[in-house]
Design an enzyme around this catalytic site. Sequence first.
Site, PDB file in Angstrom:
ATOM      1  NE  ARG A   1     -43.899  34.505 -84.307  1.00  0.00           N
ATOM      2  CZ  ARG A   1     -44.837  35.356 -83.910  1.00  0.00           C
ATOM      3  NH1 ARG A   1     -44.647  36.089 -82.832  1.00  0.00           N
ATOM      4  NH2 ARG A   1     -45.955  35.486 -84.585  1.00  0.00           N
TER       5      ARG A   1
ATOM      6  CD  GLU B   1     -42.124  31.622 -76.636  1.00  0.00           C
ATOM      7  OE1 GLU B   1     -43.323  31.420 -76.383  1.00  0.00           O
ATOM      8  OE2 GLU B   1     -41.737  32.536 -77.359  1.00  0.00           O
TER       9      GLU B   1
ATOM     10  CG  HIS C   1     -45.993  37.007 -77.777  1.00  0.00           C
ATOM     11  ND1 HIS C   1     -45.166  38.037 -78.152  1.00  0.00           N
ATOM     12  CD2 HIS C   1     -46.728  36.697 -78.870  1.00  0.00           C
ATOM     13  CE1 HIS C   1     -45.394  38.337 -79.417  1.00  0.00           C
ATOM     14  NE2 HIS C   1     -46.335  37.536 -79.869  1.00  0.00           N
TER      15      HIS C   1
END
Length: 171
Positions: free
Chosen positions: A83, A112, A130
Amino acid sequence: MGGIGRNLAAKAAALGMSIIYHNRRKLPASEEGGAKYVTFEQLLGESDVVSLNLPLNEKTKGMVGKVEFEKMKKGAVVVNTARGGVIDEAALVEALNTGQISSCGLDVYENEPQIHPGLMDNPKVMLLPHMGTWTEETQTEMELWNIENVRSALETGKLKSPVGEQADMSD
């Protein structure tokens, strides 16, 4: 190490890497796969490659910043596929610019969808989306796992794959 960490450790070991790990708790020897449990400080100071595979929560938010980068071996490689919020990106950029960190690979970002400008055109940085699970087969398996997890929670009050914060819901 959770499932992702153990999977990565097996792949790294197959490439001849020695594996050390830090976790909330030491794993039983049967689950370590030959890896050695160390303190977080030892992990930072001894690793050539630091791969972050952990959840984002109050304890892990910003856990790798200026102080932690300074504790790492000079020239270490940092990989974060966990993360984005576990790394202070400004501190990472500084560590890359000074050579403390030789390179990094990221597919998650602190804010993000914004990415720190110091990472964008840096030749020492590999940035990817991702999407490691974006195959039809993996998506189908994940859907089935989630359905079973919800069913288990509703029928038994237990989860098939609890994270640390849900440990009281495991078998």
